[in-house]
Design an enzyme around this catalytic site. Structure first.
Site, PDB file in Angstrom:
ATOM      1  N   GLY A  67       0.840  -1.187   0.000  1.00 53.76           N
ATOM      2  CA  GLY A  67       0.000   0.000   0.000  1.00 53.76           C
ATOM      3  C   GLY A  67       0.879   1.242   0.000  1.00 53.76           C
ATOM      4  O   GLY A  67       2.026   1.216   0.467  1.00 53.76           O
ATOM      5  N   CYS A  68       0.344   2.332  -0.526  1.00 55.45           N
ATOM      6  CA  CYS A  68       1.179   3.521  -0.728  1.00 55.45           C
ATOM      7  C   CYS A  68       1.679   4.076   0.609  1.00 55.45           C
ATOM      8  O   CYS A  68       2.854   4.427   0.751  1.00 55.45           O
ATOM      9  CB  CYS A  68       0.415   4.572  -1.514  1.00 55.45           C
ATOM     10  SG  CYS A  68      -1.217   4.970  -0.886  1.00 55.45           S
ATOM     11  N   TYR A  69       0.802   4.178   1.602  1.00 52.93           N
ATOM     12  CA  TYR A  69       1.236   4.683   2.908  1.00 52.93           C
ATOM     13  C   TYR A  69       2.238   3.723   3.545  1.00 52.93           C
ATOM     14  O   TYR A  69       3.203   4.145   4.194  1.00 52.93           O
ATOM     15  CB  TYR A  69       0.050   4.848   3.854  1.00 52.93           C
ATOM     16  CG  TYR A  69      -0.808   6.046   3.600  1.00 52.93           C
ATOM     17  CD1 TYR A  69      -0.296   7.334   3.769  1.00 52.93           C
ATOM     18  CD2 TYR A  69      -2.136   5.915   3.212  1.00 52.93           C
ATOM     19  CE1 TYR A  69      -1.098   8.448   3.551  1.00 52.93           C
ATOM     20  CE2 TYR A  69      -2.935   7.025   2.996  1.00 52.93           C
ATOM     21  CZ  TYR A  69      -2.411   8.288   3.168  1.00 52.93           C
ATOM     22  OH  TYR A  69      -3.203   9.386   2.960  1.00 52.93           O
ATOM     23  N   GLY A  86       5.740   4.201   2.096  1.00 48.71           N
ATOM     24  CA  GLY A  86       6.408   5.393   2.635  1.00 48.71           C
ATOM     25  C   GLY A  86       6.834   5.200   4.079  1.00 48.71           C
ATOM     26  O   GLY A  86       7.932   5.615   4.480  1.00 48.71           O
TER      27      GLY A  86
END
Lengths: 341, 341, 341, 341
Positions: free
Chosen positions: D144-146, D149
């Site tokens: 997932g993108c979060y 990061g």
């Protein structure tokens, strides 16, 4: 590998050139200058360029094969003269080699041209319109960003003799067009969520005489100047140009489309599209998307073009011009698709 | 205290009206409708309106003194008819009472007008231009947002006989002009950092016939239609309108300024300014800032106007019209300064 | 009518103060200063303030009843001393009267405080939290924008003894928080479409010691410093503050809501809301919207607050403080609803 | 040439994948699906992809060498099962192959996993952290993108045993992270010039369990869950993640830098930088820029990471994973520099 240099890499056009040349398979970027930042690594100034291992220098020695200049006008011609004298081809992103007439240059730029004797040897490099530069050209004047957008929108209609002398150009530019230098109107809090016109006083914007000059070439005669107002819109990159051209006779949608499609036939960069384009569709590229609408009861044909002011309006165009000068495929290093959304 | 109601408070124009009426000293907002959200408190839908203690209803009973409608066209006239029949004054923010000619309405809106017999009794409420509505008026058609910006920019030059028939209008609107309804072009990721033209096909944008109608009134005769292209620019509120008007003779800057300053003399809302305005300078207000530039070699005078599309382009204008209808001071409730930056 | 003056009206906080005072029914703005622009009409610098007929002066003579200072720190105290000496109440938007401890001031601001003997007489003006200033107060230190957002989010939980010493604050500010002065990070092309943290080196951001000081007051003892990182987000106005507070024991959602609602009971400006607020919901106001979430498996309660950095974070707060000092109703001149969308 | 297909090309992640694969020298994109738009040319839906001559199909037949899925969770696993059964490697951009524990999946996604028996064979593809996938892997769950990061920001500190269990993550995402589907919070007029938190209710955001799972792998044991709040910030692309990690002992800046630099030594994509990064510096790339700050009096180390949510957060990461699965150089097709400004 062609060895290329950039004079003044520290503005947005210069940095975009460095970005494009870094992934160009036929060219090696060997030197960059930028007075205020000389001595720094490129990565310190521009973290997005940290893969390019170059320091900013004060000057470029002459052992290069081609020089780009992203210096301001006047300084640019002065910076390029040594290379020109040595026969090294140059692509100038400033205004110094765009205007053929040195009186016009003085009128719009407020200074004498530093080398008017070189103007005759320069070509205006908007290849789809001017069919220039040719391989081996020595001095290429890269178009102004607004001029690029307007000329790509107008050329087919003017060349086909469909458009009369009465032409209105409304240009809308992202803020990077104002450069990296600071100024109150470019402060985020001023520019964000706002839109305004500018350069309305006096002779108007400096890109106008280029447009008049090149339309005159297409027409084979000079004509009355275009009306042109530039605007600041709150985006980083992009110019949308809306032109309203008086038609010489009623022109149907199909005829206008034909004129545009055949003018740009075979062009990789210019697309004539069925719906009005948005600047986002060309971000990061040398592309131009054009949409036309036939004359209506107002007697005007309307054409909209979308470019990236740092792409087709500056660095992308400069690379295209370099490719032509060097005899490389015109699209080399410019195949990236737009960064959307 | 006048008791006012808003039909369809749940769009941006309706919500802005509620915001303005809440601080209006002469009016009490007593009822609001909004079908899809009926039953909810206003604060649930719009947290910024939590000080207004009203629930959204399905309908307004007739014990009100004035009704605003922010319903879509057709529904709006239908919703207002019961109030009109009772003699309750209405201010309609939709297109239903703007166009005098029901054929034109059908051509641009694609449906028959629901009550063409009422059109004769309606006034087009752009007071600085139309000197309407007068106290006691019963049906006020509030101008379209683009029409408001364009007419305020054009009226003095047309009324003074300085501008000919050849008129180009380039409108640039913030995204709230498209309403609160969802649509792909209004998705943030599409609209942000981009600009595009729209409504270029067919007859063009629906606000054009209003402009032609009202310019005809100013001229005392109809003329050829204006050329008009609207654009989406990435800001929330604001319309910048750039008009290029063929002058009937050479007009000096001072003369043009005089014509504009005297036309708007005494107007609190309209300012003729020395520098090109930005939309941010009028955000949240009913104001209009105008900058003019005399005709140059292109034979065009250029006028730029800045408004807030939800202020002068919708709710602010509606409150000004209400004030006039009720005989209140024209600026009551509209004295807020713009929210800048 | 109280006669008020603003020192340094030419920044964003000063201009916002002028905007608010213009529509304040109990105060007349009689003088404004701004060295670099002295002699100009306010309207020349800020077209949105053209209804205010004042010229920018070099200094304010002492025939005023209250003085606001929007000068930078150090200059601000120096500029206010003459008024303080005369017994004229002052509201200082700089940092000069926020920090009680002059060593802390020196550590964070790198200079000696120009008048440490005045610090004891100053109050920290965040009324919902500090219950100060009271009527007749002479020196009010207006909170830093981040401190205002963080303290409003933390105070109820700390005051109720629910939150321990371990507190993380993530602040996200619009660009106007950096002021009207130019700087590369605030250039539109740099700030737009981007987000970044800043002030991470050394002691961190200068608003941190205010937060620690006022939390210490609420706790009745000092505690370990909060962890705080500020961020630049691409909007003009607004601060969203997210705080993560270690709870001293498990706290249910209802208990936390109760603590917050009762702490802010009777406050017009602060709303405890059911959904996470957005900064747009408070734009242009002195309001603060707060959303709380009970501790979960991570052992943290999370609180989010939204303010306008130029409203509650600067000029709105200053007007609220002025109202209290003068014994006026606390909300006078601050009733405007937020400009949404 | 490897023949690749994309299931559901019509969202932002799918379109970005198509953009990247178009310029990948080792892969040919041969088929794309997208139910609602099946039958259309890709260029009709995405004008920026007009150089890709493919029509959107309803399904992909199995004569492909690798399949990407950008379908929503549940549909994605269902869509991939036929390929998995045939032994065709798949890279899944949905959540379906990220979470190892099907109970956790049910708890966070509210449905039963469609093929829990396949979870054991899937790898979590964040190569710098998980050293997966290896060549020949068959099922890759793209983070997932979060989570991408946050994990890139946390991994070195956790792996080095410097960070304790108390971890706070504040994520700030551009709006494209919400996908191309329409929704009120993503309307430009709502999202522009505003910032807000979301997903604060209940268990919190769905990317949290991924973070906990992978941190547990690095630690060799599970620990208490992280505190995580995601935010919407008004930009198109980009996630800035700020993590506040309790240190197990005092850690100096140099030691922390060393831990991060050696963890990412040899990584082309991840850069540990001297100044806080901005998301603009990675736009359009698979890069991650990280900045660390040693623990201070608050006892927290602070780490900031910047990625493009559609690059490292989705399509860029998927291409990196594909390269590893196929045994191609890890950076192939991902060498583009960021589009700055």
């Amino acid at each position: 590998m062609t060895r290329a240099a950039i004079l003044n890499v520290t503005g947005y056009a210069g940095a975009e050139l460095a970005r494009l040349l870094h992934s160009h398979p036929g060219v090696e970027l060997v030197a960059v200058t930028g007075r205020a930042e000389a001595g720094k690594k490129l990565a310190e100034i521009f973290p997005h360029l940290r893969q390019i291992d170059l320091a900013v220098g004060e000057r470029v020695d002459e052992s290069v094969d081609l020089v780009f200049s992203a210096l301001p006008h006047t300084s640019s011609a002065e910076g390029l003269i040594p290379f020109i004298r040595q026969g090294i081809p140059v692509v100038d992103l400033s205004a110094d080699f765009r205007i053929k007439n040195s009186d016009t240059y003085r009128r719009f730029y407020g200074v004498d041209h530093p080398a008017p004797e070189l103007l005759g040897g320069a070509v205006y490099g908007l290849p789809e319109v001017t069919r220039k530069p040719e391989q081996g050209a020595r001095i290429v004047g890269n178009p102004g960003c607004y001029a690029a957008g307007a000329l790509l929108a107008l050329a087919p209609g003017v060349a086909a003799g469909l458009f009369g002398a009465d032409i209105v150009i409304d240009g809308k530019s992202g803020i990077s067009g104002a450069g990296r230098t600071l100024g109150q109107p470019y402060h985020f809090a001023e520019a964000n969520d706002s839109v305004s016109a500018y350069a309305m006083e006096g002779e108007g914007h400096r890109h106008r005489p280029e447009i008049d000059q090149e339309l005159g070439c297409l027409r084979g005669k000079t004509s009355k100047p275009v009306a042109f107002v530039p605007h600041l819109v709150p985006l980083t990159r992009g110019i949308l140009t809306t032109v309203f051209a008086q038609v010489v006779r009623n022109v149907a949608q199909a005829e206008l489309m034909d004129a545009y499609c055949s003018f740009y036939e075979g062009s990789t960069f210019v697309g004539v599209v069925e719906s009005p384009p948005s600047t986002k569709q060309v971000a990061g590229t040398n592309n131009c998307l054009i949409h036309v609408r036939a004359s209506d009861a107002s007697g005007k044909a309307i054409v909209v073009s979308a470019i990236d002011n740092l792409g087709r309006g500056a660095a992308g165009q400069a690379v295209q011009n370099m490719n032509r000068v060097l005899g490389l495929p015109e699209t080399m290093g410019l195949e990236q698709l737009a960064l959307y959304p």
